[in-house]
Design an enzyme around this catalytic site. Structure first.
Site, PDB file in Angstrom:
ATOM      1  N   GLU A 127       6.474   7.700   7.040  1.00 20.48           N
ATOM      2  CA  GLU A 127       7.904   7.761   6.665  1.00 20.48           C
ATOM      3  C   GLU A 127       8.533   9.141   6.822  1.00 20.48           C
ATOM      4  O   GLU A 127       9.178   9.642   5.903  1.00 20.48           O
ATOM      5  CB  GLU A 127       8.065   7.260   5.226  1.00 20.48           C
ATOM      6  CG  GLU A 127       7.566   5.844   5.034  1.00 20.48           C
ATOM      7  CD  GLU A 127       7.774   5.311   3.616  1.00 20.48           C
ATOM      8  OE1 GLU A 127       8.086   6.106   2.717  1.00 20.48           O
ATOM      9  OE2 GLU A 127       7.623   4.090   3.434  1.00 20.48           O
ATOM     10  N   ASN A 169       3.289   5.840  10.796  1.00 20.13           N
ATOM     11  CA  ASN A 169       3.722   4.603  10.147  1.00 20.13           C
ATOM     12  C   ASN A 169       5.105   4.788   9.532  1.00 20.13           C
ATOM     13  O   ASN A 169       5.371   5.821   8.900  1.00 20.13           O
ATOM     14  CB  ASN A 169       2.699   4.276   9.038  1.00 20.13           C
ATOM     15  CG  ASN A 169       2.824   2.897   8.439  1.00 20.13           C
ATOM     16  OD1 ASN A 169       2.800   1.901   9.163  1.00 20.13           O
ATOM     17  ND2 ASN A 169       2.932   2.821   7.120  1.00 20.13           N
ATOM     18  N   HIS A 206       9.011  -4.367   6.273  1.00 17.74           N
ATOM     19  CA  HIS A 206       9.517  -4.889   4.996  1.00 17.74           C
ATOM     20  C   HIS A 206      10.917  -5.443   5.278  1.00 17.74           C
ATOM     21  O   HIS A 206      11.906  -4.723   5.212  1.00 17.74           O
ATOM     22  CB  HIS A 206       9.599  -3.770   3.949  1.00 17.74           C
ATOM     23  CG  HIS A 206       8.269  -3.200   3.572  1.00 17.74           C
ATOM     24  ND1 HIS A 206       7.319  -3.936   2.892  1.00 17.74           N
ATOM     25  CD2 HIS A 206       7.730  -1.983   3.769  1.00 17.74           C
ATOM     26  CE1 HIS A 206       6.256  -3.179   2.678  1.00 17.74           C
ATOM     27  NE2 HIS A 206       6.470  -1.993   3.204  1.00 17.74           N
ATOM     28  N   GLU A 235       2.757  -3.624   6.981  1.00 23.02           N
ATOM     29  CA  GLU A 235       3.077  -3.898   5.568  1.00 23.02           C
ATOM     30  C   GLU A 235       4.022  -5.087   5.458  1.00 23.02           C
ATOM     31  O   GLU A 235       4.963  -5.085   4.660  1.00 23.02           O
ATOM     32  CB  GLU A 235       3.722  -2.660   4.916  1.00 23.02           C
ATOM     33  CG  GLU A 235       2.862  -1.410   5.012  1.00 23.02           C
ATOM     34  CD  GLU A 235       3.469  -0.185   4.331  1.00 23.02           C
ATOM     35  OE1 GLU A 235       4.438  -0.330   3.547  1.00 23.02           O
ATOM     36  OE2 GLU A 235       2.966   0.923   4.583  1.00 23.02           O
ATOM     37  N   ASP A 237       6.277  -8.007   4.707  1.00 26.60           N
ATOM     38  CA  ASP A 237       6.773  -8.950   3.704  1.00 26.60           C
ATOM     39  C   ASP A 237       8.207  -9.279   4.073  1.00 26.60           C
ATOM     40  O   ASP A 237       8.904  -8.460   4.660  1.00 26.60           O
ATOM     41  CB  ASP A 237       6.603  -8.454   2.251  1.00 26.60           C
ATOM     42  CG  ASP A 237       7.143  -7.078   1.970  1.00 26.60           C
ATOM     43  OD1 ASP A 237       8.023  -6.589   2.719  1.00 26.60           O
ATOM     44  OD2 ASP A 237       6.699  -6.469   0.984  1.00 26.60           O
TER      45      ASP A 237
HETATM   46  C1  XIL Z   1       4.236   0.730  -2.444  1.00 24.88           C
HETATM   47  C2  XIL Z   1       3.291  -0.069  -3.326  1.00 24.88           C
HETATM   48  O1  XIL Z   1       3.291  -1.403  -2.878  1.00 24.88           O
HETATM   49  C3  XIL Z   1       3.714   0.016  -4.768  1.00 24.88           C
HETATM   50  O2  XIL Z   1       2.727  -0.568  -5.614  1.00 24.88           O
HETATM   51  C4  XIL Z   1       3.939   1.470  -5.187  1.00 24.88           C
HETATM   52  O3  XIL Z   1       4.480   1.495  -6.491  1.00 24.88           O
HETATM   53  C5  XIL Z   1       4.867   2.172  -4.235  1.00 24.88           C
HETATM   54  O4  XIL Z   1       4.370   2.058  -2.908  1.00 24.88           O
HETATM   55  N1  XIL Z   1       5.917   1.933   2.195  1.00 24.88           N
HETATM   56  C6  XIL Z   1       4.584   2.288   2.118  1.00 24.88           C
HETATM   57  C7  XIL Z   1       3.743   1.769   1.015  1.00 24.88           C
HETATM   58  O5  XIL Z   1       4.078   2.948   3.037  1.00 24.88           O
HETATM   59  O6  XIL Z   1       2.756   2.692   0.634  1.00 24.88           O
HETATM   60  C8  XIL Z   1       4.586   1.387  -0.171  1.00 24.88           C
HETATM   61  O7  XIL Z   1       3.728   0.775  -1.134  1.00 24.88           O
HETATM   62  C9  XIL Z   1       5.718   0.485   0.235  1.00 24.88           C
HETATM   63  C10 XIL Z   1       6.622   1.159   1.216  1.00 24.88           C
END
Ligand code: XIL
Length: 299
Positions: A127, A169, A206, A235, A237
């Site tokens: 990020e 990432n 996401h 990741e 969802d």
């Molecule tokens: C999130 C987790 O799912 C949570 O449990 C935590 O509180 C915060 O982080 N991007 C990422 C992940 O790279 O590490 C994040 O995970 C979600 C967004």
């Protein structure tokens, strides 16, 4: 095939999941995770605050719980994440300049040496780009150490564990038309041209009403792969868990030979960091949602 992992393996890919160490004692959770997935990412346990809570004192207790569970259950592991503006321990938040730069290097060396030879892919940097139309780097304490912090992280990582694939990432980089995607593309192109060691790009994916899935995601994956890096959906969802959107994402990965696999960010909706979005593949009682069937059919 009857599981997501076995179905993905038919094309040489994996289907992974984010695992939270403190949920592994929940038998419904552990049973689904062990059965369905063949790759694991620690949801929080390998992050900076978890692995180096005090400067110079590494703690792999929770990280190893996830790692050992994964290996004992025959899964490969994605490492997440080594250099990030978020979830930094307090001592790191308070550093700047050359001291922070050195702390980043020491952190990468400390964590990667603990897992040397054991991690399929590492999210070395997470990020680093800003949202919106600027195409700029995100402001952070790491960014303020100098624009070269990302390449220093990758060079450090390559030396620490030459066997791991090294990934950049990020989120909101799935839509090919977005400035953030183009900024990330320019960085990867530059790294490849200058020989900065980068092997893969992770697309968090996401998807929600503010940053929805767009069918040009396949173009994005193809364009990055054409630069000579692997790509992965890291990741996933999807707010509402539309079966057709889940199938489209899977089909986008399958359409790109350099797409290594797909990871969903949790097992059941109740395990999600955005549980109010009901974004995952399993209901809270552990039964399969329509999106599960759509993914299995697509694989
Ligand atoms: C999130 C987790 O799912 C949570 O449990 C935590 O509180 C915060 O982080 N991007 C990422 C992940 O790279 O590490 C994040 O995970 C979600 C967004």
């Amino acid at each position: 095939e009857s599981t997501l992992g076995a179905a993905a393996a038919q094309s040489g890919r994996y289907f992974g999941v984010a695992i939270a160490a403190n949920r592994l004692s929940d038998s419904t959770y552990a049973t689904i995770a062990a059965r369905e997935f063949n790759s694991v990412t620690a949801e929080n346990e390998m992050k900076i605050d978890a692995t180096q809570p005090q400067r110079g004192q590494f703690n792999f207790t929770a990280a190893d719980r996830v790692y050992n569970w994964a290996v004992q259950n025959g899964k490969e592991v994605r490492g997440h994440t080594l250099a990030w503006h978020s979830q930094q321990p307090g001592w790191m938040q308070n550093l700047s300049g050359s001291a922070l730069r050195q702390a980043m290097i020491d952190h990468i060396n400390g964590v990667m040496s603990h897992y040397k030879g054991k991690i399929a892919q590492w999210d070395v940097v997470n990020e680093a780009f800003a949202d919106g139309s600027s195409g700029a780097r995100r402001d952070s304490n790491l960014q303020r150490t100098g624009n070269d912090w990302i390449e220093v992280a990758f060079r450090t990582a390559r030396a620490a564990d030459p066997s791991a694939k090294l990934c950049y990432n990020d989120y909101n980089v799935e839509n090919w038309t977005w400035a953030k995607t183009q900024a990330m593309y320019r960085m990867v192109k530059d790294f490849k041209q200058r020989g900065v060691p980068i092997d893969c790009v992770g697309f968090q994916s996401h998807f929600n009403s503010g940053s929805p899935y767009n069918s040009n995601f396949r173009t994005t994956l193809q364009e990055f792969a054409a630069l000579g890096v692997d790509v992965a959906i890291t990741e996933l969802d999807i707010q509402g868990a539309s079966p057709s959107t889940y199938a489209a994402v899977v089909n986008d990965c399958l359409a790109v030979s350099r797409c290594l696999g797909v990871t969903v960010w949790g097992v059941r909706d109740s395990d999600s960091w955005r549980s109010e979005h009901t974004p995952l593949l399993f209901y809270n009682n552990g039964s399969e949602k329509p999106a599960y069937t759509a993914v299995l059919d697509a694989l």
